[in-house]
Write an enzyme that holds these catalytic residues in place. Structure first.
Site, short mmCIF file in Angstrom:
data_model
loop_
_atom_site.label_atom_id
_atom_site.label_comp_id
_atom_site.label_asym_id
_atom_site.label_seq_id
_atom_site.Cartn_x
_atom_site.Cartn_y
_atom_site.Cartn_z
N ARG A 107 0.54 -1.30 -0.25
CA ARG A 107 0.40 0.28 -0.29
C ARG A 107 0.93 1.04 0.03
O ARG A 107 0.63 2.33 -0.48
CB ARG A 107 -1.08 0.03 1.42
CG ARG A 107 -1.56 -0.76 0.92
CD ARG A 107 -2.96 -1.05 2.39
NE ARG A 107 -3.83 -2.22 2.59
CZ ARG A 107 -4.64 -2.49 3.35
NH1 ARG A 107 -4.53 -2.18 4.93
NH2 ARG A 107 -5.76 -3.31 3.19
N ARG B 49 21.08 -8.25 7.86
CA ARG B 49 20.39 -9.67 7.22
C ARG B 49 21.15 -10.96 7.85
O ARG B 49 20.70 -12.23 8.45
CB ARG B 49 19.46 -10.14 6.47
CG ARG B 49 20.29 -10.92 5.42
CD ARG B 49 19.46 -10.47 4.00
NE ARG B 49 20.58 -11.35 3.07
CZ ARG B 49 21.20 -11.31 2.06
NH1 ARG B 49 21.80 -9.42 2.16
NH2 ARG B 49 22.02 -12.19 1.88
#
Length: 211
Positions: free
Chosen positions: A97, A170
């Site tokens: 979105r 990560r």
């Protein structure tokens, strides 16, 4: 149903003559904890079959509590893992979105692609984690498996948040979570090996190691 009743009838008569019956009837009123109370009752395989064929509800309750005490930590960690996966999924929806990327498109700004990839990678490893968690918990040690499960979920959260910030952040969490999985693999393997050797060969591996 008819065959089940016919099978359970003679078994019920047989079990009625066993001391376990009397203990189960009186353990709730005993002042000292009895081995047949919900925290100590460990039914044999035959007793488990009898319960499944229609034993009284109070016997099933004793059996159920004893069984649940052996898996409740694993179940709690599993639920936490599912909630974590749901959180990762909602983050992807929010990112779609925010950046205006509609399904089935998976390409977009680097910020979106890192979030999407972190969620996909976590979901790919989740079935492996759950399988190892339960195998290690059932055949090795529930407490250890649950503790390792919590470490894995925390490292996966750090992996997701780090990947969202930058690709390099990560690496440390993903290496740590992989190490936790290897420990779960070792625990599950040792537990299964001990079960098969002791159950089918009569060899107690843990006793030999302790000696």
């Amino acid at each position: 149903m008819g065959n089940g009743s016919a099978l359970y009838g003679p078994l019920k008569h047989l079990l009625a003559s066993l001391p376990m019956r009397a203990e189960l009837r009186s353990c709730c009123t005993a002042e000292v904890a009895s081995p047949c109370c919900p925290h100590h009752f460990q039914p044999t395989r035959q007793q488990g079959l009898d319960l499944a064929r229609g034993a009284p509800a109070w016997e099933i309750r004793f059996y159920s509590v004893a069984m649940l005490e052996q898996i409740h930590l694993l179940a709690a960690v599993t639920v936490l893992g599912v909630l974590e996966q749901a959180y990762f999924f909602l983050q992807v929806i929010h990112a779609r979105r925010k950046f205006g990327i509609s399904p089935p498109n998976i390409s977009g700004p680097p910020e979106f692609e890192r979030i999407f990839r972190a969620q996909v990678n976590s979901s790919e490893y989740f079935p492996i984690f759950v399988a190892l968690l339960w195998q290690a918990g059932l055949f090795f040690h529930q407490g250890l498996a649950a503790a390792l499960g919590l470490l894995y979920l925390y490292s996966r959260y750090c992996y997701f948040m780090g990947y969202r910030a930058s690709s390099s952040d990560r690496l440390t969490p993903i290496y740590f979570s992989t190490g936790v999985l290897w420990v779960l693999i070792a625990a599950a393997t040792l537990g299964l090996l001990h079960f098969f050797l002791s159950h089918y060969v009569g060899l107690n591996v843990l006793r030999l190691i302790a000696a």
